[in-house]
Design an enzyme around this catalytic site. Structure first.
Site, short mmCIF file in Angstrom:
data_model
loop_
_atom_site.label_atom_id
_atom_site.label_comp_id
_atom_site.label_asym_id
_atom_site.label_seq_id
_atom_site.Cartn_x
_atom_site.Cartn_y
_atom_site.Cartn_z
N HIS B 130 0.84 -1.20 0.00
CA HIS B 130 0.00 0.00 0.00
C HIS B 130 0.88 1.25 0.00
O HIS B 130 1.05 1.91 -1.01
CB HIS B 130 -0.95 -0.04 1.21
CG HIS B 130 -1.84 1.16 1.30
ND1 HIS B 130 -2.15 1.76 2.51
CD2 HIS B 130 -2.48 1.87 0.35
CE1 HIS B 130 -2.94 2.79 2.27
NE2 HIS B 130 -3.16 2.88 0.97
N CYS B 153 -0.60 0.26 9.63
CA CYS B 153 -0.80 1.63 9.13
C CYS B 153 -2.25 1.82 8.66
O CYS B 153 -2.94 2.72 9.11
CB CYS B 153 0.16 1.92 7.98
SG CYS B 153 1.85 2.11 8.53
N HIS B 154 -2.68 0.95 7.71
CA HIS B 154 -4.02 1.14 7.16
C HIS B 154 -4.81 -0.15 7.11
O HIS B 154 -5.76 -0.28 6.35
CB HIS B 154 -3.94 1.78 5.77
CG HIS B 154 -3.17 3.07 5.77
ND1 HIS B 154 -1.85 3.12 5.45
CD2 HIS B 154 -3.53 4.33 6.10
CE1 HIS B 154 -1.41 4.35 5.58
NE2 HIS B 154 -2.41 5.11 5.98
N GLY B 155 -4.34 -1.14 7.89
CA GLY B 155 -5.15 -2.33 8.07
C GLY B 155 -5.15 -3.35 6.94
O GLY B 155 -6.12 -4.07 6.75
N PRO B 168 -6.41 -1.94 2.07
CA PRO B 168 -6.18 -1.09 0.89
C PRO B 168 -5.05 -1.53 -0.03
O PRO B 168 -4.95 -1.03 -1.15
CB PRO B 168 -5.84 0.27 1.50
CG PRO B 168 -5.26 -0.04 2.84
CD PRO B 168 -5.94 -1.29 3.31
#
Lengths: 486, 190, 346
Positions: B130, B153-155, B168
């Site tokens: 990502h 960070c963003h799963g 993501p």
């Protein structure tokens, strides 16, 4: 600029729009395209363009080298060698930068001697000349700072010598020296500040160069006759393409010399000790600066005597700085109304002498001061036996070849046991580089003062009426001399 | 030479501008500048010592079963994971067609010197596809929903084959260039 | 102007010549017979010789001298002695890997327990240093730290010829002898503190037992490349070697204090802590080359010349096209310039 109406006419919509807001194209056009330049400039005048190329090359390669250089006493030496070994084309860029400094000074010295010869420092170009001297000072400072960065033996000990000169200044000297070094001696902090300033100064040079060109374009170029432009139509040609091409030709010839050093003799102008990492405990046998500083170094070392209350060390520093400072006041020292040495028969001879003095000073700077100038004329060393007789020290001298040694040995053998004799060689008195430097130093300064008096008494040759007339006359002369051969 | 030409200089110059010699000179001069530009641009590339540091021999025999070791090569993180039989089975059982970045577990392994695959050892890049964060894994006690890695960070969630399953990130964790030097040593290079 | 040009050129030549002075006191280094293959505008390294030179460094020099700026990978880089076009990346070159693995180094990075392990070197590793630091090097070598050899050819006047001359320049054993002296008879500067009335000094002289001195008969010292000067140094005289030091005519220094004879004709050179190393057959060359001292010195000097500037080959091979290019551009510019100026009187 003055004496030169702008001939720029914007051709399309965008340039018309821009010209009303920021007339940068007009400025460039008036400066390097249509600028009227005397048509009799010779190749000595191409060195201005050569110097511009030098500055551009040094800044470009310098910015690149700074991407790889490490300003740290532990890593500086290795990082320079890493540039030479591992960075793609690093060896080329570093050789260009290191030799470029020498080329820059070579060109600037010719440029300065050209100015001296053709009287380019005289009214109305005093400010132009002074700005040039400022550039020269900044160049010296930049070169000195840059020489520190490879952190070789000469870097360290050379910087040590030069910074200790500041210590010779009365009252503030020692504080100034400590302040420059950032500590009791040259160390990491010194290297870092030298690196920072070495990056800054070239841009200051570039700024002064712009002023220098500005100051050139107000009165316009001087020329080999020293006669000012009278008729723009007849006496001048536009800078482009006439001088852009002539300068380019000079630049490429210069680049051939430059490339020779870069590709075939990259270390010829350097010193072997620069390849030994700096070691504060071991001073090289002979500390010499780069060749372009040698004349000033010779002047510094020439002063070995105290003058009244001024100690020799300070006096040397004063003379060295005065050697540059005197250039700043030269426009007012030279009293002659005639600019070019072509028409000054007496001053011209002194000029050639001055060039010789500068080169000989360079030779002195490279030599050991106590060495004889003419080794061939040097007599054989004398042998001196030192011994003690009845508690008093005494010497006995023997001159001559092999028999002198035999005599000395016999004398030593004949001495009582407690005399503890020792034998040493004492050089015969000779004319040394130290003495030559002193004489040349006075000649160096003498030139500038002699110009003052020559200007008052000299009877110059007849000046040409105009640049145009001088050109025509010269062409007639050459066609007359070549005619019989045809 | 004849006497001075009376015509304006600019015209003669303009007439001459297209002369072959001027074009040739300009072209050759431009070529030289371009050649110098090659050197000035090439120096932006990694230096030889940087390139030399971009390969590493790693001893995989010391990777604990069910966990991983992380190595840095040229400053980039890599995961070497010793998978349990259950994790291998889980990775192979996935229906590849439903994945965001379809790859079988076999495609994500490199053969040993005898040509066979070492299914127990999964070697992947350690940078989330990502935005380049380093996901947490078994060593940090969090393997995410799919048993592989989880990027805090963003799963993004990766499975036991390092494939993106949720979140993501657009791609699977890339497989670096590596070869088995022996049964227990792999050479990973950038 | 012509006079000015001639004068300036002459004086410029003079000042450059003056800069190229030899290091004070030492004999001028000489080239091996046949010169160096890497000299001149087209000179290239003789790679088999550089390869042998690495062997000499590895087996002889590296026990005292470090080469910190080199890594094993350099040996396999383009222009290096073991470059193989099949492996443009030297890290993959099996021969270079084997050369590196031949050396056991202390890993520069700690293991998982924080200790530093010994392991075989990899191509990316620096050449192994024989000593942990300069103090260790000094302590192990009689107070004189052996210099790092990475850039030694650039760091000495005379370059590779200096290395060659130094290594082969030690006096022949015929010239060396020993003698026993009692300090009372001979007062060398080392045993005399300079104050004749100092009683401690006198006592020391009386009680010191006889010492064995190594002396060199200067009349038997042959300095290669200096045949013309033979007569000058041919006078009888003895040079006393300080303990742990060796005389070499190519070493920078001053022999006068150690010379028993006419001090005006003290032999050139100085003393160094390294004794003669390249004795015949000190190494065994794999290619069958006879390992004479001259051959080994030639090979190792060439290896060190390569190591000091590995990019020398690239430099010279790029130099030629650049020179040709500049020549063409000069000619084109000349015609272009003359064409533009053809209608202008100047």
């Amino acid at each position: 600029m003055s004496g030169h109406e702008s001939s720029y006419t914007p051709t399309n919509g965008f340039t018309k729009w821009l010209d009303k807001r920021l007339p940068i194209v007009r400025f460039a056009n008036d400066t390097v395209v249509t600028f009227p330049t005397p048509k009799n400039l010779n190749y000595w005048y191409t060195f201005g363009g050569i110097l511009a190329v030098c500055l551009a090359v040094q800044i470009l390669t310098g910015v690149i080298l700074a991407m790889h250089y490490e300003p740290n006493v532990n890593g500086a030496f290795a990082s320079v060698e890493r540039i030479m070994r591992d960075v793609p084309f690093g060896w080329l860029l570093r050789n260009i930068h290191a030799n470029g400094a020498s080329m820059f000074f070579f060109a600037v010295y010719i440029h300065m001697f050209r100015g001296l010869y053709y009287g380019s420092y005289k009214a109305p170009r005093e400010v132009l000349w002074i700005l040039g001297c400022v550039i020269f000072l900044l160049m010296i400072a930049t070169a000195f700072l840059g020489y520190m960065l490879p952190w070789g033996q000469m870097s360290y000990h050379g910087a040590n010598v030069i910074t200790s000169l500041f210590g010779a200044i009365p009252l503030v000297g020692e504080s100034l020296q400590t302040w420059i070094l950032g500590g009791p001696s040259i160390g990491n902090q010194t290297l870092q500040r030298f690196f920072s300033l070495h990056y800054l100064l070239p841009f200051m040079i570039a700024a002064v160069v712009i002023l220098h060109i500005w100051a050139l374009h107000v009165p316009g170029n001087n020329n080999p006759t020293g006669v000012e432009v009278q008729d723009v139509e007849k006496d001048t040609v536009p800078f482009h393409p006439y001088y852009t091409l002539k300068d380019s030709f000079g630049i490429v010839l210069f680049l051939i010399v430059f490339a020779y050093f870069v590709f075939y003799a990259p270390n010829a102008l350097g010193h072997a000790d620069q390849s030994i990492e700096a070691n504060p405990l071991v001073t090289p046998a002979h500390i010499v600066p780069e060749w372009y500083m040698l004349p000033f170094y010779a002047i510094l070392r020439a002063i070995t005597f105290d003058l009244g209350p001024i100690p020799a060390k300070l006096l040397g520093v004063i003379f060295m700085f005065a050697a540059i400072a005197i250039l700043f006041v030269l426009p007012w020292l030279d009293t002659s109304k005639v600019k070019s040495m072509r028409y000054r028969p007496v001053a011209r001879q002194f000029f050639f002498g001055f060039v010789a003095v500068c080169l000989l000073l360079g030779w002195c700077g490279a030599s050991t001061p106590s060495n004889p100038v003419f080794p061939a004329l040097q007599g054989e060393d004398a042998l001196v036996v030192s011994y003690t007789q009845d508690g008093v020290e005494a010497t006995s001298t023997y001159k001559g070849g092999g028999e002198a040694y035999v005599d000395a040995k016999r004398f030593m053998d004949g001495l009582p046991e407690d005399a503890s004799p020792s034998l040493s060689a004492v050089p015969a008195p000779a004319f040394t580089f130290s003495q030559l430097s002193l004489i040349l130093t006075f000649c160096y300064f003498g030139y500038f003062f002699i110009l003052f008096f020559i200007g008052l008494t000299e009877k110059p040759k007849e000046l040409p009426e105009s640049i145009h007339k001088s050109v025509l006359k010269r062409h007639k002369a050459t066609s007359a001399t070549t005619a019989p051969a045809e | 030479m004849t006497e001075q030409t009376a015509q304006p200089l600019d015209e003669t110059v303009d007439d001459d501008r297209r002369n072959f010699i001027h074009i040739a000179t300009g072209a050759v001069a431009f070529g030289g500048v371009a050649a110098f530009a090659i050197a000035a641009i090439d120096q932006w590339n990694p230096a030889a010592d940087t390139r030399a540091a971009s390969s590493l021999d790693v001893d995989i025999s010391k990777v604990p079963l069910g966990s991983e070791i992380r190595v840095l090569i040229g400053g980039k993180p890599f995961f070497l994971r010793h998978r349990t039989p259950a994790e291998i089975a889980e990775a192979e059982a996935v229906n590849v067609e439903n994945l965001r970045d379809p790859e079988t577990d076999d495609e994500r392994l490199r053969p040993m010197q005898d040509g066979k695959l070492n299914r127990a050892m999964l070697i992947t890049s350690g940078a989330c596809t990502h935005l380049g964060c380093v996901p947490v894994g078994p060593a940090q006690g969090n393997t995410g929903e799919y048993g592989g890695w989880y990027c805090p960070c963003h799963g993004s969630e990766y499975d036991t084959s390092g494939r993106i399953r949720k979140g993501p990130a657009p791609k699977n964790l890339p497989i670096p260039n590596y070869v088995y030097v022996s049964d227990t040593v792999v050479n990973i290079s950038l | 102007m012509k006079a000015f040009r001639i004068l300036a050129a002459g004086l410029a030549g003079l000042s450059f010549a003056a800069m190229a002075h030899a290091e004070g006191g030492a004999a001028h280094p000489h080239e091996p017979e046949g010169g160096w293959p890497f000299e001149g505008a087209f000179g290239q390294f003789d790679l088999p010789s550089v390869q042998r030179g690495y062997q000499v460094y590895r087996e002889v020099c590296s026990s005292c001298h470090s080469m910190k700026l080199l890594s094993y990978r350099n040996l396999g880089e383009q222009g290096g002695p073991f470059f193989d076009p099949e492996y443009p990346n030297p890290n993959n070159n099996p021969y270079v890997k084997a050369l590196a693995a031949d050396v056991e180094i202390l890993s520069p990075t700690p293991n998982e327990f924080g200790d530093y392990d010994f392991r075989p070197a990899t191509p990316a590793d620096q050449f192994k240093s024989p000593f942990a630091n300069e103090n260790a090097a000094r302590a192990a070598n009689n107070g004189a730290a052996p210099p790092d050899l990475s850039v030694i050819v650039k760091a000495r006047h005379g370059g590779a010829s200096y290395i060659y001359s130094l290594l082969t320049g030690y006096p022949h054993e015929d010239a060396i002898s020993t003698r026993e002296v009692t300090p009372a008879v001979v007062t060398t500067p080392a045993s005399d503190n300079g104050t004749p009335d100092d009683p401690t000094d006198d006592i020391a002289e009386v009680t010191t037992p006889a010492v064995i001195q190594t002396v060199i008969d200067v009349s038997k010292v042959h300095i290669a490349g200096h045949d013309a000067a033979e007569g000058e140094h041919g006078e009888a005289g003895l040079l006393i070697q300080p303990a742990g030091q060796y005389y070499n005519p190519f070493m920078a220094g001053d022999t006068t204090p150690q010379y028993e004879g006419d001090p005006r004709h003290a032999p050139p050179g100085g003393f160094l802590s390294m004794g003669p190393q390249l004795l015949p057959d000190r190494v065994t060359y794999a290619d069958g080359t006879e390992a004479t001292p001259e051959q080994m010195a030639h090979d190792v000097a060439q290896f060190l010349a390569w190591a000091s500037e590995p990019k020398q080959t690239n430099r010279k091979s790029l130099g030629l096209p650049v020179m040709i290019y500049l020549g063409i551009l000069t000619i084109l510019l000349w015609f272009s310039y003359k064409r533009v100026w053809r209608k202008i009187e100047h």
